[in-house]
Design an enzyme around this catalytic site. Structure first.
Site, short mmCIF file in Angstrom:
data_model
loop_
_atom_site.label_atom_id
_atom_site.label_comp_id
_atom_site.label_asym_id
_atom_site.label_seq_id
_atom_site.Cartn_x
_atom_site.Cartn_y
_atom_site.Cartn_z
N ASN A 31 8.35 -12.03 -36.82
CA ASN A 31 9.19 -12.91 -37.63
C ASN A 31 9.50 -12.32 -39.01
O ASN A 31 9.81 -13.06 -39.95
CB ASN A 31 8.53 -14.28 -37.79
CG ASN A 31 8.20 -14.91 -36.46
OD1 ASN A 31 7.03 -15.12 -36.15
ND2 ASN A 31 9.20 -15.17 -35.63
N VAL A 78 11.11 -12.36 -44.67
CA VAL A 78 10.37 -13.27 -43.79
C VAL A 78 11.31 -14.31 -43.19
O VAL A 78 12.11 -14.93 -43.90
CB VAL A 78 9.24 -13.98 -44.58
CG1 VAL A 78 8.51 -15.00 -43.71
CG2 VAL A 78 8.26 -12.96 -45.14
N CYS A 79 11.19 -14.51 -41.89
CA CYS A 79 11.95 -15.54 -41.17
C CYS A 79 10.99 -16.70 -40.90
O CYS A 79 10.13 -16.60 -40.03
CB CYS A 79 12.51 -14.96 -39.87
SG CYS A 79 13.39 -16.16 -38.87
N LEU A 80 11.12 -17.76 -41.68
CA LEU A 80 10.22 -18.90 -41.59
C LEU A 80 11.02 -20.16 -41.89
O LEU A 80 11.77 -20.19 -42.88
CB LEU A 80 9.06 -18.74 -42.59
CG LEU A 80 7.99 -19.81 -42.66
CD1 LEU A 80 7.24 -19.93 -41.34
CD2 LEU A 80 7.01 -19.51 -43.79
#
Length: 158
Positions: A84, A91-93
């Site tokens: 992710n 960051v992919c959150l």
């Protein structure tokens, strides 16, 4: 003082009083010695009893002028290995996505702890890099070996 700068200043005070053990976060110091409240240098410890344990992962937080209405961008170093995390390190959150889980009340502490959780428990439904995603979903042994190698690159600084 702008709304964003006021909120970030408040976050800094809150962080100094109450932050999780082993975490580090502070505004960047510019070359002239002044403080850039909109860019923070942080470190996230790998959670105990996980494959991430022993690593101390540097990450930056860049707050937009529209903060807290818009979320900050959080970035590891380029090439950070995680399903992710984009190749750029971003960051992919969901809590960092204004179209998904971002709400203005989310704190720096919640962001950094959320990223620590993401390290340990990747979200296979939101892949950001192919190699780590494929290893995590199809070859867990290879994934864990690569994470352990990455841990060695980021030893604690203290």
């Amino acid at each position: 003082m702008s709304i964003a700068k006021g909120r970030i200043t408040q976050e800094r005070k809150r962080w100094r009083k109450d932050h999780p053990p082993g975490f580090f976060a502070r505004p960047e110091t510019k070359e002239d010695g002044s403080t850039n409240m909109f860019r923070w240098k942080c470190h996230i410890p790998g959670r105990k009893d996980t494959i991430w344990e022993g690593g101390y992962y540097p990450i930056s937080i860049d707050f937009p002028e529209e903060y807290p209405q818009r979320p900050p961008k959080c970035k590891f170093s380029e090439g950070f290995y995680h399903p992710n995390v984009y190749p750029s390190g971003t960051v992919c959150l969901s809590i960092l996505n204004e179209d998904e889980g971002w709400v203005p009340s989310i704190t720096v502490k919640q962001i950094l702890m959320g990223i620590q959780d993401l390290l340990t428990d990747p979200n296979p439904n939101s892949p950001a890099q192919t190699d780590a995603y494929l290893d995590y979903t199809k070859n867990r042994d290879k994934y864990e070996l690569r994470v352990k190698k990455q841990v060695e690159k980021f030893p604690p600084k203290f």
